[in-house]
Design a protein around this motif. Structure first.
Motif, short mmCIF file in Angstrom:
data_model
loop_
_atom_site.label_atom_id
_atom_site.label_comp_id
_atom_site.label_asym_id
_atom_site.label_seq_id
_atom_site.Cartn_x
_atom_site.Cartn_y
_atom_site.Cartn_z
N PRO A 90 2.62 6.47 1.27
CA PRO A 90 1.26 6.84 0.85
C PRO A 90 1.22 7.24 -0.62
O PRO A 90 2.14 7.86 -1.14
CB PRO A 90 0.94 8.04 1.76
N GLY A 91 0.17 6.86 -1.27
CA GLY A 91 0.00 7.21 -2.67
C GLY A 91 0.60 6.24 -3.65
O GLY A 91 0.40 6.35 -4.86
N ALA A 92 1.34 5.24 -3.14
CA ALA A 92 1.96 4.27 -4.05
C ALA A 92 0.90 3.38 -4.68
O ALA A 92 -0.12 3.06 -4.07
CB ALA A 92 2.96 3.41 -3.29
N ASP A 93 1.15 2.96 -5.91
CA ASP A 93 0.22 2.04 -6.55
C ASP A 93 0.51 0.61 -6.10
O ASP A 93 1.44 0.35 -5.34
CB ASP A 93 0.24 2.17 -8.06
N ARG A 94 -0.28 -0.31 -6.59
CA ARG A 94 -0.19 -1.70 -6.14
C ARG A 94 1.21 -2.28 -6.30
O ARG A 94 1.67 -3.06 -5.45
CB ARG A 94 -1.20 -2.55 -6.92
N LEU A 95 1.90 -1.92 -7.35
CA LEU A 95 3.17 -2.56 -7.65
C LEU A 95 4.36 -1.86 -7.01
O LEU A 95 5.49 -2.35 -7.13
CB LEU A 95 3.37 -2.65 -9.16
N THR A 96 4.17 -0.75 -6.34
CA THR A 96 5.30 -0.09 -5.67
C THR A 96 5.03 0.18 -4.20
O THR A 96 5.85 0.83 -3.54
CB THR A 96 5.67 1.24 -6.37
#
Length: 375
Positions: A90-96
């Motif tokens: 949760p909270g990861a951005d698109r690239l991670t």
């Protein structure tokens, strides 16, 4: 260190090429297949660790463009009853964040990045022999070509040609007791939610599926059974595998059987691992990825481990003073990590799995993978 020769143009080889190029080395890739060799293949998940490694290589965006995200996981019992639902990173951005894509698409994204960096890739170069001498290594290929470098990296997978050249007595890959079926279908309509992967704790198989934004269901089934022979795999048909698998899945009250029954595009493989390769390197030759430490597919971490290998390898050369020190540092950092993944995958091969990372100190892993942070 100057010239680096990568044997194998798959996920591990392309990642190693990108990483060593970023560290300032003169890199070339040698691939046995006469062209890219890409076919539809199985699908895979890249967890946050794999995607973070890709960001360090500048390859996360092209991979994410070909993938779809996974933000939650639901576990279901053989009765169809929901056991648990949990967020993924949760909270990861698109690239991670977690991503799901075909292995062929991952390879295509990495190869396109390799080409964009101007790294040469030589196709039809099937390795036949390796000769080491002080300060250099020479590769001899089946078509008579030779190539010389300061370091040879064997990234040529489970059936590695480089691995037995390091140690002829090394053990062969181990069958872990499961056949793994994969398929894709646009004809199924299983219970789903956007960006969710569903895992089913079946009575006869561990089953998982995810539905892409355009409505295609990606699925796998792990079935405990005797090892398939090469002849059985070569001559098996999607219809035959489907007819074998559906009756097993019908014993449960889940969506699994209907998904497989609606599938025309289906393949099967034997699950293997490589639990103990005592020798990863000589003075000028190193093996990485599945060539060194293949795990069964249960944790869904095979590609991510190879991507981590590439980053840590390049940083080891960047941050140490000699080839010997770099290879020693690399092995010291990677051995515990990949051993934990192999053990976790072997244990999960007898039950359901979820995509994720083997036990690790997350801060330490981030430090090892973050390009801006010294080892």
């Amino acid at each position: 260190m100057g010239r680096v020769m990568i044997i194998g143009g798959g996920v591990a080889g392309c990642a190693a090429a990108l990483a060593m190029d970023k560290a300032g080395h003169d890199v070339a890739v040698y691939e046995a297949h006469p062209d890219s060799g890409a076919d539809i293949g199985a699908f895979l998940t890249l967890a946050g660790n794999g995607m973070f490694a890709l960001t360090q290589l500048g390859a996360a965006e092209p991979v994410a463009d070909l993938a779809f995200p996974l933000t939650s996981l639901r576990l279901t019992a053989a009765t169809g009853e929901e056991v648990a639902t949990a967020p993924l990173n949760p909270g990861a951005d698109r690239l991670t964040r977690y991503q799901c894509l075909r292995r062929a698409d991952l390879g295509r994204a990495l190869r396109s990045t390799v080409a964009a960096r101007g790294i040469p890739v030589h196709h039809g170069a099937r390795l036949a022999a390796v000769d080491e001498a002080p300060g250099r290594v020479t590769a001899r290929f089946g078509d008579g070509r030779t190539a010389e470098a300061d370091l040879l990296v064997g990234a040529d997978g489970l059936g590695s040609t480089v691995r037995p050249l390091l140690d002829p007595a090394v053990v062969a890959p181990r069958y872990v007791g499961q056949r793994v079926f994969y398929g894709y279908t646009t004809k199924a309509a299983p219970p789903t939610a956007p960006a969710r992967i569903d895992m089913i704790r079946g009575s006869t198989a561990a089953f998982g599926y995810a539905v892409s934004p355009d409505g295609e269901t990606y699925w796998f089934a792990r079935v405990t059974d005797e090892r398939l022979t090469e002849d059985e795999i070569a001559h098996g048909t999607p219809t035959g595998w489907r007819d074998q698998l559906v009756p097993l899945l019908r014993r449960d009250t889940t969506a699994a059987a209907d998904i497989v029954a609606a599938t025309d595009q289906l393949m099967v493989t034997n699950a293997h691992d490589l639990p103990d390769v005592p020798r990863w390197h000589t003075d000028r030759v190193l093996i990485i990825g599945d060539a060194a430490h293949a795990a069964s597919p249960a944790t869904g971490q095979g590609a991510s481990m190879a991507l981590e290998d590439a980053v840590v390898l390049a940083k080891s050369f960047r941050d140490t003073g000699s080839t010997t020190e770099a290879l020693t540092t690399y092995e010291r950092l990677r051995r515990p990590r990949v051993a934990a993944n192999i053990a976790a995958s072997a244990q999960l091969s007898t039950g359901p799995s979820r995509p994720g990372s083997p036990p690790v100190d997350e801060d330490e892993l981030h430090r090892q993978l973050d390009w801006a942070t010294p080892l």
